[in-house]
Design an enzyme around this catalytic site. Structure first.
Site, PDB file in Angstrom:
ATOM      1  N   CYS A 142      -4.141  -6.447  -4.609  1.00  0.00           N
ATOM      2  CA  CYS A 142      -5.083  -7.215  -3.791  1.00  0.00           C
ATOM      3  C   CYS A 142      -6.080  -8.006  -4.652  1.00  0.00           C
ATOM      4  O   CYS A 142      -5.683  -8.945  -5.320  1.00  0.00           O
ATOM      5  CB  CYS A 142      -5.788  -6.304  -2.793  1.00  0.00           C
ATOM      6  SG  CYS A 142      -6.521  -7.238  -1.415  1.00  0.00           S
ATOM      7  N   SER A 192      -5.725  -7.082   3.666  1.00  0.00           N
ATOM      8  CA  SER A 192      -7.136  -6.998   4.043  1.00  0.00           C
ATOM      9  C   SER A 192      -7.938  -7.707   2.968  1.00  0.00           C
ATOM     10  O   SER A 192      -8.284  -7.128   1.941  1.00  0.00           O
ATOM     11  CB  SER A 192      -7.557  -5.531   4.161  1.00  0.00           C
ATOM     12  OG  SER A 192      -8.928  -5.421   4.482  1.00  0.00           O
ATOM     13  N   HIS A 235      -1.869  -4.312   0.410  1.00  0.00           N
ATOM     14  CA  HIS A 235      -2.238  -2.925   0.137  1.00  0.00           C
ATOM     15  C   HIS A 235      -1.109  -1.975   0.540  1.00  0.00           C
ATOM     16  O   HIS A 235      -1.199  -1.286   1.562  1.00  0.00           O
ATOM     17  CB  HIS A 235      -3.505  -2.565   0.917  1.00  0.00           C
ATOM     18  CG  HIS A 235      -4.760  -3.137   0.337  1.00  0.00           C
ATOM     19  ND1 HIS A 235      -5.372  -2.603  -0.781  1.00  0.00           N
ATOM     20  CD2 HIS A 235      -5.519  -4.189   0.735  1.00  0.00           C
ATOM     21  CE1 HIS A 235      -6.466  -3.304  -1.049  1.00  0.00           C
ATOM     22  NE2 HIS A 235      -6.579  -4.267  -0.152  1.00  0.00           N
ATOM     23  N   GLU A 237      -0.565   0.783  -0.585  1.00  0.00           N
ATOM     24  CA  GLU A 237      -1.067   2.157  -0.675  1.00  0.00           C
ATOM     25  C   GLU A 237      -1.833   2.594   0.572  1.00  0.00           C
ATOM     26  O   GLU A 237      -2.098   3.794   0.745  1.00  0.00           O
ATOM     27  CB  GLU A 237      -1.982   2.295  -1.911  1.00  0.00           C
ATOM     28  CG  GLU A 237      -3.401   1.780  -1.749  1.00  0.00           C
ATOM     29  CD  GLU A 237      -3.561   0.269  -1.868  1.00  0.00           C
ATOM     30  OE1 GLU A 237      -4.710  -0.201  -1.895  1.00  0.00           O
ATOM     31  OE2 GLU A 237      -2.526  -0.442  -1.945  1.00  0.00           O
TER      32      GLU A 237
END
Length: 316
Positions: A142, A192, A235, A237
């Site tokens: 990110c 995000s 993301h 994760e």
């Protein structure tokens, strides 16, 4: 094989309860195996949450992975205890003379700040430059992906009018690629962020290639042509509730956020969230560790010159 972590790291109990295979350093010391050594530069505010998310992915690979946690500075964290930071995190001066199989640099809540205005930007650049000689492969996530593309290749980002938040459909590259082995033609991943790199700026750069992209969210997986640096704009994760936590946080701060796209059932925040990305997130990290770390790194990390040449593995 398990992810190898310090005996008392809080993530250990969480991961074991989820049937993720973890191993304490004490137990690992009795095994005659050289684990992959991965350094995690954690720039996220909630250190423990991010540690746990990344260790889930590292613990779902067939390799034994030893992890060192790195902080960008020694200032007190607002969201993580001083004891936790002092016990489990290391400063760059402690590791700068080490070599690592892999380095993961996380995202950071800095999406609306110019890189040069980030208080630790010079330190970030120093670590990225160091990684190019001391690490077999680097995974940027990110914000770190944007920062890495800017510092290494001069590809800059632009701010978005509204935060990009949600779970987006992506299309993989059509040509065979080790990093995408096992990937479906289309797959989901969460984003995000407040900024985005123009996908055409990436296409025009000869030193990087796009391996997966989204019609709505732009480039997602970008790999340097020498295969040393992997940039993931989203993301993988994130856990099921992470976007919801961020949405509620932004609401509480009066930011009037948009509802994360394609995330809540019927796009209704009062209903359940739907996780659509965990399998591909795990596969992405497993492929990275196998094909771009394990298959290339020397057995003796003290001699990085013995690393398998990038070009010899590039199209295998």
């Amino acid at each position: 094989m398990p992810v190898r972590i310090p005996d008392d790291l809080p993530a250990a109990g969480i991961l074991e309860s989820e049937n993720i295979f973890v191993m304490s350093e004490t137990r690992a010391a009795n095994q005659d195996i050289r684990p992959m050594r991965v350094l995690i530069l954690n720039l996220m505010p909630n250190k423990i949450e991010t540690e746990t998310q990344l260790l889930r992915l590292l613990g779902n690979t067939p390799l034994q992975v030893g992890v060192d946690l790195l902080r960008i500075h020694d200032k007190e964290s607002k969201h993580t205890s001083v004891d936790h930071m002092n016990t489990f995190y290391r400063d760059f001066e402690d590791v700068r003379h080490n070599n690592y199989d892999g380095l993961i640099i996380t995202g950071a809540p800095l999406g609306q700040i110019d890189f040069e205005d980030v208080v630790y930007w010079d330190h970030i650049k120093e670590i990225i430059d160091w990684s190019q000689k001391h690490v077999t492969s680097v995974l940027f996530l990110c914000w770190a992906a944007h920062a890495g593309l800017f510092h290494l290749y001069g590809i800059n980002r632009g701010l978005l009018a509204q935060k990009r938040s949600g779970v987006f459909n992506h299309v993989r590259a059509s040509e065979p690629h080790p990093l995408l082995r096992g990937f479906d033609d289309e797959f989901y991943a969460p984003h995000s962020r407040f900024a985005e790199i123009n996908i055409e700026d990436i296409r025009r750069h000869s030193e990087v290639e796009i391996l997966a992209e989204s019609p709505e969210a732009g480039a997602y997986i970008v790999l340097s042509r020498d295969s040393r640096n992997l940039f993931v704009m989203g993301h993988p994760e994130y856990q099921k509730g992470t976007l919801n936590d961020e949405y509620l946080r932004d609401l509480s701060q009066g930011l009037n956020p948009n509802i994360p796209i394609n995330y809540y059932r019927n796009d209704d925040p009062s209903q359940d969230q739907i996780a659509r990305w965990h399998s591909h997130g795990s596969l992405l990290v497993s492929n990275w560790l196998n094909y771009y770390v394990y298959q290339l790194t020397p057995y003796d990390l003290s001699d990085m010159s013995k690393m398998t040449p990038w070009e010899s593995k590039k199209n295998t």
